[in-house]
Design an enzyme around this catalytic site. Structure first.
Site, PDB file in Angstrom:
ATOM      1  N   ASP A 172       0.855  -1.186   0.000  1.00  0.00           N
ATOM      2  CA  ASP A 172       0.000   0.000   0.000  1.00  0.00           C
ATOM      3  C   ASP A 172       0.894   1.241   0.000  1.00  0.00           C
ATOM      4  O   ASP A 172       1.485   1.588   1.022  1.00  0.00           O
ATOM      5  CB  ASP A 172      -0.901  -0.020   1.230  1.00  0.00           C
ATOM      6  CG  ASP A 172      -1.921   1.110   1.207  1.00  0.00           C
ATOM      7  OD1 ASP A 172      -1.812   1.991   0.335  1.00  0.00           O
ATOM      8  OD2 ASP A 172      -2.820   1.107   2.071  1.00  0.00           O
ATOM      9  N   TYR A 207       0.241  16.395  -9.776  1.00  0.00           N
ATOM     10  CA  TYR A 207       0.751  15.107 -10.254  1.00  0.00           C
ATOM     11  C   TYR A 207       2.223  15.217 -10.622  1.00  0.00           C
ATOM     12  O   TYR A 207       3.074  14.448 -10.150  1.00  0.00           O
ATOM     13  CB  TYR A 207      -0.075  14.617 -11.447  1.00  0.00           C
ATOM     14  CG  TYR A 207       0.540  13.448 -12.182  1.00  0.00           C
ATOM     15  CD1 TYR A 207       0.750  12.237 -11.534  1.00  0.00           C
ATOM     16  CD2 TYR A 207       0.914  13.565 -13.518  1.00  0.00           C
ATOM     17  CE1 TYR A 207       1.335  11.159 -12.202  1.00  0.00           C
ATOM     18  CE2 TYR A 207       1.474  12.498 -14.194  1.00  0.00           C
ATOM     19  CZ  TYR A 207       1.687  11.301 -13.535  1.00  0.00           C
ATOM     20  OH  TYR A 207       2.270  10.247 -14.203  1.00  0.00           O
TER      21      TYR A 207
END
Length: 285
Positions: free
Chosen positions: A35, A124
């Site tokens: 994760d 981003y």
């Protein structure tokens, strides 16, 4: 060679698994096992790896969502990358980390070399750039591989969006002033495996670019998709300003890939040839 592949179902990760053969053994880690919203968990997992090289194909790529979910984008694209790179460097395991053209602002008209100054336009790109710097700061053996406009038969991408829209639209307005290299995920996968092998054999790394050839606009990419698939769709060129989005996108995404060919013998693939293969796989010819 044992490769630890972070990412399992993404476009590049899927192709790495498909192209691993011979002496290449790939162990994949999906979101449940790795994760990237939890840097400590990534560090613990990396410390337990039995691998000759690591390929990181995980990224938070939702460009629009990143603008409002900065914390998650930073965890996935930066902080967990730092955790992975630090442990890889400590254990002397080479790392191949996939990055993006979005670390540049897209100004000018010439292809950017790897050493060109970075200036991302949005969250981003900024978080991917921070991840790159983290890899460098950890001072291990690494290759940062920047690419762009990835397409394949898997996941979500421009190619599959165009094929879907072609079923219900006889005409489309497509941006024509953003230029870049459409890049087949299969070629990126093959390149990362070759690079990982070279690094594990002692070759030095650095930052490189890898995109498909020739450079094209989104509208040119769309026209070739429709030509090869036989879809009867009229494409009208529009400017980026005519298709406003919350996240700014680089106009010039052209990347200079010469150093990768020189140092690793990996040349730019013709995306039009790869497009034919993907369309055949999708049954869309």
């Amino acid at each position: 060679m044992k490769i630890a592949l972070f990412g399992k179902t993404g476009q590049v990760a899927t192709e790495v698994q498909r192209r691993a053969s011979g002496d290449v053994e790939v162990q994949t880690f999906d979101r449940e096992q790795a994760d990237f919203r939890d840097p400590d968990a990534i560090s613990r997992l990396a410390r337990s790896l039995d691998a000759d090289a690591i390929i990181n194909a995980v990224a938070y790529t939702a460009v629009e969502k990143a603008e409002v979910d900065k914390a998650t984008a930073d965890l996935v694209n930066h902080l967990s990358v730092r955790a992975l790179a630090a442990t890889a460097a400590d254990r002397k395991i080479p790392l191949v980390h996939i990055s993006t053209d979005y670390i540049f602002d897209g100004s000018g008209t010439q292809p950017r070399p790897p050493e060109a100054p970075a200036s991302p336009l949005g969250v981003y790109g900024a978080t991917k750039l921070a991840g790159e710097q983290a890899v460098r700061d950890c001072a291990g053996t690494y290759v940062i591989l920047r690419t762009s406009w990835v397409f394949s038969a898997h996941g979500s991408n421009f190619l599959k969006t165009m094929l879907r829209l072609a079923k219900t639209h006889g005409s489309l307005r497509i941006v024509a002033d953003q230029i870049g290299g459409p890049t087949p995920a299969s070629a990126i996968a093959a390149a990362t495996i070759d690079i990982a092998r070279a690094l594990s054999n002692g070759q030095s790394g650095g930052t490189y670019h890898f995109t498909g050839s020739p450079d094209a606009s989104w509208s040119e990419f769309a026209r070739e998709i429709f030509r090869q698939s036989g879809a009867r769709v009229d494409v009208t060129d529009i400017a980026t300003a005519d298709y406003p989005t919350s996240a700014r996108r680089p106009l010039n995404s052209c990347l200079d890939c010469e150093s990768l060919a020189r140092d690793f013998g990996v040349s730019r693939p013709d995306w039009r040839v790869a497009l034919a293969d993907v369309l055949k796989e999708l049954g869309a010819t």
